[in-house]
Design an enzyme around this catalytic site. Sequence first.
Site, PDB file in Angstrom:
ATOM      1  N   HIS A  88      33.104  38.891  31.612  1.00 55.20           N
ATOM      2  CA  HIS A  88      32.676  37.507  31.860  1.00 55.20           C
ATOM      3  C   HIS A  88      31.291  37.437  32.490  1.00 55.20           C
ATOM      4  O   HIS A  88      30.965  36.490  33.188  1.00 55.20           O
ATOM      5  CB  HIS A  88      33.727  36.778  32.723  1.00 55.20           C
ATOM      6  CG  HIS A  88      35.019  36.547  31.981  1.00 55.20           C
ATOM      7  ND1 HIS A  88      36.201  36.232  32.602  1.00 55.20           N
ATOM      8  CD2 HIS A  88      35.296  36.588  30.646  1.00 55.20           C
ATOM      9  CE1 HIS A  88      37.158  36.089  31.674  1.00 55.20           C
ATOM     10  NE2 HIS A  88      36.634  36.303  30.491  1.00 55.20           N
TER      11      HIS A  88
ATOM     12  N   CYS B 168      14.426  29.826  27.629  1.00 56.06           N
ATOM     13  CA  CYS B 168      13.606  30.964  27.150  1.00 56.06           C
ATOM     14  C   CYS B 168      14.301  32.304  27.341  1.00 56.06           C
ATOM     15  O   CYS B 168      13.758  33.343  26.986  1.00 56.06           O
ATOM     16  CB  CYS B 168      12.249  30.983  27.845  1.00 56.06           C
ATOM     17  SG  CYS B 168      12.352  31.469  29.570  1.00 56.06           S
TER      18      CYS B 168
ATOM     19  N   THR C 210      45.423  40.020  37.706  1.00 54.10           N
ATOM     20  CA  THR C 210      45.028  38.998  36.723  1.00 54.10           C
ATOM     21  C   THR C 210      46.251  38.238  36.248  1.00 54.10           C
ATOM     22  O   THR C 210      47.329  38.818  36.072  1.00 54.10           O
ATOM     23  CB  THR C 210      44.258  39.602  35.523  1.00 54.10           C
ATOM     24  OG1 THR C 210      43.935  38.546  34.614  1.00 54.10           O
ATOM     25  CG2 THR C 210      45.046  40.683  34.801  1.00 54.10           C
ATOM     26  N   SER C 211      46.072  36.923  36.059  1.00 50.40           N
ATOM     27  CA  SER C 211      47.199  36.119  35.589  1.00 50.40           C
ATOM     28  C   SER C 211      47.392  36.288  34.078  1.00 50.40           C
ATOM     29  O   SER C 211      48.440  35.952  33.549  1.00 50.40           O
ATOM     30  CB  SER C 211      46.972  34.641  35.943  1.00 50.40           C
ATOM     31  OG  SER C 211      45.703  34.233  35.504  1.00 50.40           O
TER      32      SER C 211
ATOM     33  N   ALA D 153      47.056  44.565  45.870  1.00 53.61           N
ATOM     34  CA  ALA D 153      46.404  45.781  45.388  1.00 53.61           C
ATOM     35  C   ALA D 153      46.167  46.763  46.539  1.00 53.61           C
ATOM     36  O   ALA D 153      46.389  47.973  46.387  1.00 53.61           O
ATOM     37  CB  ALA D 153      45.081  45.413  44.709  1.00 53.61           C
TER      38      ALA D 153
HETATM   39  P1  OAD Z   1      43.493  34.198  38.356  1.00 51.67           P
HETATM   40  O1  OAD Z   1      43.071  33.426  39.564  1.00 51.67           O
HETATM   41  O2  OAD Z   1      43.977  33.460  37.176  1.00 51.67           O
HETATM   42  O3  OAD Z   1      44.654  35.228  38.768  1.00 51.67           O
HETATM   43  C1  OAD Z   1      44.547  36.044  39.897  1.00 51.67           C
HETATM   44  C2  OAD Z   1      45.794  36.912  39.954  1.00 51.67           C
HETATM   45  O4  OAD Z   1      45.665  37.798  41.066  1.00 51.67           O
HETATM   46  C3  OAD Z   1      47.092  36.138  40.126  1.00 51.67           C
HETATM   47  O5  OAD Z   1      48.040  36.590  39.171  1.00 51.67           O
HETATM   48  C4  OAD Z   1      47.531  36.496  41.550  1.00 51.67           C
HETATM   49  O6  OAD Z   1      48.952  36.544  41.696  1.00 51.67           O
HETATM   50  C5  OAD Z   1      46.914  37.871  41.732  1.00 51.67           C
HETATM   51  N1  OAD Z   1      46.628  38.279  43.121  1.00 51.67           N
HETATM   52  C6  OAD Z   1      46.387  37.486  44.201  1.00 51.67           C
HETATM   53  N2  OAD Z   1      46.154  38.227  45.290  1.00 51.67           N
HETATM   54  C7  OAD Z   1      46.219  39.528  44.898  1.00 51.67           C
HETATM   55  C8  OAD Z   1      46.068  40.779  45.567  1.00 51.67           C
HETATM   56  N3  OAD Z   1      45.796  40.858  46.857  1.00 51.67           N
HETATM   57  N4  OAD Z   1      46.212  41.926  44.842  1.00 51.67           N
HETATM   58  C9  OAD Z   1      46.506  41.852  43.513  1.00 51.67           C
HETATM   59  N5  OAD Z   1      46.664  40.704  42.839  1.00 51.67           N
HETATM   60  C10 OAD Z   1      46.523  39.560  43.513  1.00 51.67           C
HETATM   61  O7  OAD Z   1      42.272  35.172  38.015  1.00 51.67           O
HETATM   62  P2  OAD Z   1      41.936  35.932  36.654  1.00 51.67           P
HETATM   63  O8  OAD Z   1      43.184  36.380  35.958  1.00 51.67           O
HETATM   64  O9  OAD Z   1      40.912  36.950  36.973  1.00 51.67           O
HETATM   65  O10 OAD Z   1      37.063  33.071  33.764  1.00 51.67           O
HETATM   66  O11 OAD Z   1      41.272  34.778  35.836  1.00 51.67           O
HETATM   67  C11 OAD Z   1      40.780  35.053  34.560  1.00 51.67           C
HETATM   68  C12 OAD Z   1      39.604  34.192  34.286  1.00 51.67           C
HETATM   69  O12 OAD Z   1      39.932  32.825  34.558  1.00 51.67           O
HETATM   70  C13 OAD Z   1      38.407  34.414  35.210  1.00 51.67           C
HETATM   71  O13 OAD Z   1      37.633  35.517  34.825  1.00 51.67           O
HETATM   72  C14 OAD Z   1      37.659  33.129  35.074  1.00 51.67           C
HETATM   73  C15 OAD Z   1      38.828  32.176  35.207  1.00 51.67           C
HETATM   74  O14 OAD Z   1      38.672  30.931  34.635  1.00 51.67           O
HETATM   75  C16 OAD Z   1      35.922  32.418  33.584  1.00 51.67           C
HETATM   76  O15 OAD Z   1      35.365  31.846  34.499  1.00 51.67           O
HETATM   77  C17 OAD Z   1      35.410  32.464  32.183  1.00 51.67           C
END
Ligand code: OAD
Length: 249
Positions: free
Chosen positions: A122, A133, A193-194, A237
Site C-alpha cells: 500500500h 508532475c 490483519t483483518s 504479536a
Molecule cells: P485492520 O485495522 O483492518 O486490522 C488490524 C488487525 O490487527 C485486526 O484484525 C486486529 O484484531 C489485529 N490486532 C490488533 N492489535 C493487535 C496486536 N497487538 N497484535 C496483532 N494483531 C493485532 O488493518 P489491516 O488489516 O492492516 O488500506 O487493514 C488493511 C488495509 O485496510 C490497510 O492497509 C488500509 C486499510 O484501509 C488502505 O489504506 C489502502
Amino acid sequence: MDKIKQDLMKEVADLIKQGGVVAFTGAGISVESGIPPFRGAKGLWSKYNPEEYAYIETFLRNPEKVWIMLREMYRCFSEAKPNLAHLVLAEFETKGYLEAVITQNIDSLHQKAGSKKVIELHGSGDRLVCLDCEKEYPFIEEYLKLTPYPKCKRCNKPLKPAIVFFGEPLPEKALSQAFELVKSCKVLIVIGTSGVVYPAAYLPYEAKRSGAKIIEINPEESAYTNSITDYFFKEKAGEFFKNLSFFYN
Ligand code: OAD
C-alpha cells in the site's frame, strides 16, 4: 504456558527454523508501537470515515480536509518505534529463515527494525508525491507545518503521501513480487490483519493453495482464521514473539 500451547509453540518454532518463511503483516503488528489500526473501536476509520477521507477522489477534490487526517497519522508515526514483533522478523531474515515481509503498512517500522526485503503493497508514508508532475519528495516533519498542505515546488499542486488511497491501483511490481513469494513459500506468518481489503487479502489464500502452512497471530479472529489458518495464536504479536523466543534459546 500450558503443555498444549508449549507443544504448539515448539512445532511452530521448528517449522520456522526450516526456512522458506514469508510474513504478511497488517496494522495490528504496529499497534504495540502506538499506531492505531484502521478497524475497530479505536481504529482510524472510527474517527475519520474512509468514505470521506480515504478515497483518491476526495483527496483530489479537497486535499486540505484529507491533510487533517494525514497530519495526525504522521504525528503517530514519528513517535513510533519498532516493537518486538518487527524486530524478531528482522532477526529471522538475518538468520536465513525469512525470505521477505509483505506488508500493508505504510509506517516503515519493518525497515526501522532492520528488515531488508520489505514489499510494501500500500505504498509508504516515507515520501510525498505530486500527482501532477510525479516529482517525489522524501517526507520531513517540516511538511506538517505547511498550511493548508504541502505543495509541489515545481507546479504548486498539492503533495500526497506515496500511499495507496482507495480507488488507486496497488504498485504493480510489489503486487507481482508478493504473489510470487506466497506461491513459493513453505510457511506464511500472517500477523495483525483483518484480511478484508483486496487484492492484498488474497495473498494468504494463494499461499495456502500453493501448499504453505499458515500461522496466524491476532487477538481476534480474522477472515482467515476459520478458513485457511493452520496454527492460530489468539494473542497480541508481542506476546506471541515473547513466548516463541523460549524455543530459540
Ligand atoms: P485492520 O485495522 O483492518 O486490522 C488490524 C488487525 O490487527 C485486526 O484484525 C486486529 O484484531 C489485529 N490486532 C490488533 N492489535 C493487535 C496486536 N497487538 N497484535 C496483532 N494483531 C493485532 O488493518 P489491516 O488489516 O492492516 O488500506 O487493514 C488493511 C488495509 O485496510 C490497510 O492497509 C488500509 C486499510 O484501509 C488502505 O489504506 C489502502
